[in-house]
Design an enzyme around this catalytic site. Structure first.
Site, PDB file in Angstrom:
ATOM      1  N   SER A 137      24.167  44.238  11.157  1.00 64.20           N
ATOM      2  CA  SER A 137      24.948  45.616  11.898  1.00 64.20           C
ATOM      3  C   SER A 137      26.088  46.163  11.053  1.00 64.20           C
ATOM      4  O   SER A 137      26.770  45.315  10.819  1.00 64.20           O
ATOM      5  CB  SER A 137      25.232  45.334  13.355  1.00 64.20           C
ATOM      6  OG  SER A 137      25.727  46.444  13.755  1.00 64.20           O
ATOM      7  N   LYS A 163      21.290  48.071   9.990  1.00 68.24           N
ATOM      8  CA  LYS A 163      21.488  49.000  11.073  1.00 68.24           C
ATOM      9  C   LYS A 163      23.076  49.576  10.952  1.00 68.24           C
ATOM     10  O   LYS A 163      23.922  48.973  10.673  1.00 68.24           O
ATOM     11  CB  LYS A 163      21.463  48.058  12.516  1.00 68.24           C
ATOM     12  CG  LYS A 163      21.933  48.954  13.668  1.00 68.24           C
ATOM     13  CD  LYS A 163      22.031  47.813  14.764  1.00 68.24           C
ATOM     14  CE  LYS A 163      23.058  47.831  15.754  1.00 68.24           C
ATOM     15  NZ  LYS A 163      23.027  47.028  17.055  1.00 68.24           N
ATOM     16  N   LEU A 164      22.819  51.001  11.198  1.00 70.21           N
ATOM     17  CA  LEU A 164      24.203  51.710  10.658  1.00 70.21           C
ATOM     18  C   LEU A 164      24.582  52.265  12.057  1.00 70.21           C
ATOM     19  O   LEU A 164      24.065  52.613  13.046  1.00 70.21           O
ATOM     20  CB  LEU A 164      24.018  53.080   9.960  1.00 70.21           C
ATOM     21  CG  LEU A 164      23.447  52.794   8.637  1.00 70.21           C
ATOM     22  CD1 LEU A 164      23.232  54.108   8.036  1.00 70.21           C
ATOM     23  CD2 LEU A 164      24.196  51.872   8.052  1.00 70.21           C
ATOM     24  N   LYS A 165      26.014  51.639  12.350  1.00 69.38           N
ATOM     25  CA  LYS A 165      26.517  52.489  13.682  1.00 69.38           C
ATOM     26  C   LYS A 165      26.861  53.997  13.302  1.00 69.38           C
ATOM     27  O   LYS A 165      27.411  54.203  12.512  1.00 69.38           O
ATOM     28  CB  LYS A 165      27.973  51.745  13.900  1.00 69.38           C
ATOM     29  CG  LYS A 165      27.758  50.287  14.443  1.00 69.38           C
ATOM     30  CD  LYS A 165      26.991  50.100  15.712  1.00 69.38           C
ATOM     31  CE  LYS A 165      27.082  48.620  16.236  1.00 69.38           C
ATOM     32  NZ  LYS A 165      26.524  48.501  17.529  1.00 69.38           N
ATOM     33  N   ASP A 190      22.674  52.750  15.468  1.00 65.02           N
ATOM     34  CA  ASP A 190      23.166  52.351  16.975  1.00 65.02           C
ATOM     35  C   ASP A 190      24.024  53.329  17.320  1.00 65.02           C
ATOM     36  O   ASP A 190      25.391  53.488  16.839  1.00 65.02           O
ATOM     37  CB  ASP A 190      23.600  51.143  17.067  1.00 65.02           C
ATOM     38  CG  ASP A 190      23.881  50.450  18.234  1.00 65.02           C
ATOM     39  OD1 ASP A 190      23.757  51.309  19.321  1.00 65.02           O
ATOM     40  OD2 ASP A 190      24.109  49.370  18.736  1.00 65.02           O
ATOM     41  N   ASN A 192      25.628  53.527  20.561  1.00 54.28           N
ATOM     42  CA  ASN A 192      26.485  52.696  21.572  1.00 54.28           C
ATOM     43  C   ASN A 192      26.913  54.092  22.620  1.00 54.28           C
ATOM     44  O   ASN A 192      28.058  53.867  22.776  1.00 54.28           O
ATOM     45  CB  ASN A 192      27.840  52.006  20.961  1.00 54.28           C
ATOM     46  CG  ASN A 192      27.273  50.783  20.340  1.00 54.28           C
ATOM     47  OD1 ASN A 192      27.428  50.674  19.174  1.00 54.28           O
ATOM     48  ND2 ASN A 192      27.014  49.987  21.112  1.00 54.28           N
ATOM     49  N   GLU A 215      19.428  53.693  18.711  1.00 58.40           N
ATOM     50  CA  GLU A 215      19.604  52.658  19.677  1.00 58.40           C
ATOM     51  C   GLU A 215      20.823  53.227  20.726  1.00 58.40           C
ATOM     52  O   GLU A 215      21.688  53.808  20.115  1.00 58.40           O
ATOM     53  CB  GLU A 215      20.189  51.471  19.078  1.00 58.40           C
ATOM     54  CG  GLU A 215      20.588  50.261  20.249  1.00 58.40           C
ATOM     55  CD  GLU A 215      20.930  49.098  19.455  1.00 58.40           C
ATOM     56  OE1 GLU A 215      20.843  48.843  18.177  1.00 58.40           O
ATOM     57  OE2 GLU A 215      21.682  48.143  19.934  1.00 58.40           O
ATOM     58  N   ASP A 240      19.625  49.340  24.577  1.00 58.30           N
ATOM     59  CA  ASP A 240      20.516  48.103  24.748  1.00 58.30           C
ATOM     60  C   ASP A 240      21.341  48.090  25.882  1.00 58.30           C
ATOM     61  O   ASP A 240      20.903  47.500  26.706  1.00 58.30           O
ATOM     62  CB  ASP A 240      21.527  48.335  23.394  1.00 58.30           C
ATOM     63  CG  ASP A 240      22.534  46.875  23.328  1.00 58.30           C
ATOM     64  OD1 ASP A 240      22.605  46.317  24.023  1.00 58.30           O
ATOM     65  OD2 ASP A 240      23.239  47.093  22.437  1.00 58.30           O
ATOM     66  N   LYS A 264      19.632  41.340  24.699  1.00 57.30           N
ATOM     67  CA  LYS A 264      21.026  40.112  24.586  1.00 57.30           C
ATOM     68  C   LYS A 264      20.933  39.441  25.750  1.00 57.30           C
ATOM     69  O   LYS A 264      21.164  40.157  26.955  1.00 57.30           O
ATOM     70  CB  LYS A 264      22.058  41.384  24.394  1.00 57.30           C
ATOM     71  CG  LYS A 264      22.268  41.921  23.028  1.00 57.30           C
ATOM     72  CD  LYS A 264      23.531  42.702  23.153  1.00 57.30           C
ATOM     73  CE  LYS A 264      23.493  43.536  22.025  1.00 57.30           C
ATOM     74  NZ  LYS A 264      24.798  44.712  21.768  1.00 57.30           N
ATOM     75  N   GLY A 292      23.122  41.371  19.103  1.00 54.83           N
ATOM     76  CA  GLY A 292      24.160  40.236  18.681  1.00 54.83           C
ATOM     77  C   GLY A 292      25.617  40.868  19.542  1.00 54.83           C
ATOM     78  O   GLY A 292      25.589  42.158  19.655  1.00 54.83           O
TER      79      GLY A 292
HETATM   80  O1  OSB Z   1      25.705  47.581  20.322  1.00 56.63           O
HETATM   81  O2  OSB Z   1      24.555  46.198  19.381  1.00 56.63           O
HETATM   82  C1  OSB Z   1      25.850  46.599  19.961  1.00 56.63           C
HETATM   83  C2  OSB Z   1      28.535  44.002  18.535  1.00 56.63           C
HETATM   84  C3  OSB Z   1      29.419  44.270  19.684  1.00 56.63           C
HETATM   85  C4  OSB Z   1      28.993  44.926  20.774  1.00 56.63           C
HETATM   86  C5  OSB Z   1      27.811  45.824  20.649  1.00 56.63           C
HETATM   87  C6  OSB Z   1      26.837  45.754  19.676  1.00 56.63           C
HETATM   88  C7  OSB Z   1      27.274  45.058  18.398  1.00 56.63           C
HETATM   89  C8  OSB Z   1      26.720  44.838  17.175  1.00 56.63           C
HETATM   90  C9  OSB Z   1      26.829  43.912  16.238  1.00 56.63           C
HETATM   91  O3  OSB Z   1      26.057  45.918  16.796  1.00 56.63           O
HETATM   92  C10 OSB Z   1      25.720  43.025  16.335  1.00 56.63           C
HETATM   93  C11 OSB Z   1      26.024  41.540  15.578  1.00 56.63           C
HETATM   94  O4  OSB Z   1      26.186  41.643  14.338  1.00 56.63           O
HETATM   95  O5  OSB Z   1      26.393  40.645  16.485  1.00 56.63           O
HETATM   96 MG    MG Z   2      23.690  48.062  20.421  1.00 58.54          MG
END
Ligand code: OSB
Ligand code: MG
Length: 367
Positions: A137, A163-165, A190, A192, A215, A240, A264, A292
């Site tokens: 990520s 995976k790109l935020k 992703d 969020n 995501e 998620d 998760k 993760g």
């Molecule tokens: O949304 O998946 C998520 C990290 C912290 C909180 C939320 C997320 C994430 C990640 C990183 O995307 C995932 C990882 O490499 O542990």
């Molecule tokens: Mg996520």
């Protein structure tokens, strides 16, 4: 009482700041729960809360508080001997919410229970693999150049999926540039929860880049909104934050809010529920992958066991220790051909290195 708990608070610097649509962190403040039996055996679980309630309502100091004030006292009648995993889950279910705190406690007890039975978590859950494919990520960086540099280094290390935020203002162009540089790479994004119901047409611009999934574009509670976005966008929507239980997974699938699920364990209250969501998804033909939360080796070990179940058909956010930390609290997990090994020793199969635990620890509470 024959089992007691130690709650260890640690601070570990991240190798690079990790920015998402909900905030940025450069140090991971980690809580490790240790369940200590009077025969001197310890079980371990990681609490995956962030320091502030940006990803979900839970946060680290709140998790420590609820464990001490409510969750551990609720478990106390069960702690004469190592309790059955199901009994732990049903005892904790009388308290609402706080899945990450519950997961940390129940995983520590599960690790202990499995060690007594000399069974690995992977074996207990029904793992079918001894290695799993790993993705990575990528946080929101300061520029396209640094994005391409970071992605390039992960590609060189062998990660099987990127995976790109994303967030409004850092989405279509970032994806376009990465896709142009790596035309064949498995790629996903992703958000969020950073978008709105009316952003379907905007997000549909991502369809041309052959992404595996988008995501969590919308807020956690918005199943209808995700179903609306799914009708406007061809790329699969993957939830998620919204998936908190078997019932919410079932609802999201029925509603057409999701066609792929990120599992998760911390977000759903532990590994038993994580496995049940996996089983539901297998039955419904919904692909799953293991998310993760920037775990140390403790949480990572347990996630690798889960990711070895048959329904985990997409690479997870189960990256190597050095993606996050110059030094992990356990022996590091090292990427080999884009994969990590599934621990095979009893329980979660790993423990903190005592000197590392002590060096990283900022506080410890006996509860
Ligand atoms: O949304 O998946 C998520 C990290 C912290 C909180 C939320 C997320 C994430 C990640 C990183 O995307 C995932 C990882 O490499 O542990
Ligand atoms: Mg996520």
């Amino acid at each position: 009482m024959t089992i007691s708990f130690q709650i260890h608070s640690l601070e570990i610097p991240l190798v690079r700041p990790f920015r998402t649509s909900f905030g940025s962190q450069s140090v991971r403040d980690v809580v490790l729960v240790e369940a200590v039996s009077d025969s001197g055996v310890s079980g371990w679980g990681e609490c995956v809360t962030m320091a502030w309630p940006g990803y979900s309502a839970e946060y680290t100091s709140g998790a420590i508080d609820v464990m001490q004030k409510f969750l551990i006292p609720t478990l106390e009648p069960l702690l004469e001997t190592s309790p059955e995993p199901d009994a732990v889950r049903s005892a904790l279910s009388v308290m609402q919410g706080h899945p990450m705190a519950k997961s940390a406690l129940s995983t520590a007890l599960l690790d202990l229970w499995l060690k007594e039975r000399e069974t690995s978590l992977a074996n207990y859950l029904g793992a079918v693999k001894d290695k799993v494919d790993c993705g990575v990520s990528v946080g929101i960086p300061s520029s396209i150049d640094s994005l391409l540099e970071e992605v390039g280094s992960y590609v060189d290390q062998g990660y099987k999926r990127i995976k790109l935020k994303i967030e409004p203002g850092w989405d279509i162009d970032a994806v376009r540039q990465v896709r142009n540089a790596w035309p064949e790479m498995l790629l996903q994004v992703d958000a969020n929860q950073a978008y709105e119901r009316t952003d379907g047409a905007h997000l549909a611009q991502l369809d041309q880049y052959d992404l595996l999934l988008i995501e969590q574009p919308l807020p956690e509670d918005d199943f209808l909104g995700h179903a609306m976005i799914s009708r406007e966008v061809n790329t699969p929507i993957c939830l998620d934050e919204s998936i908190l239980s078997v019932a919410s997974a079932q609802g999201a699938i029925e509603f057409g809010a999701t066609t792929i699920i990120n599992i998760k364990p911390g977000r759903v209250g532990g590994y038993l529920t994580a496995k049940e969501i996996h089983d539901l998804c297998v039955g419904q033909g919904i692909p799953v992958w293991c998310g993760g939360m920037l775990e140390t080796g403790i949480g990572r070990a347990a996630n690798l066991a889960l990711a070895a179940l048959p329904g985990f058909v997409l690479p997870g956010d189960t990256s190597a220790s050095n993606r996050y930390y110059a030094e992990d609290v356990t022996q590091p997990f090292v990427l080999d051909n884009g994969q990590l090994p599934v621990p095979s020793k009893p329980g979660i199969g790993i423990e903190p290195i005592p000197e590392n635990l002590e060096a990283m620890r900022t506080a410890v509470i006996t509860a």
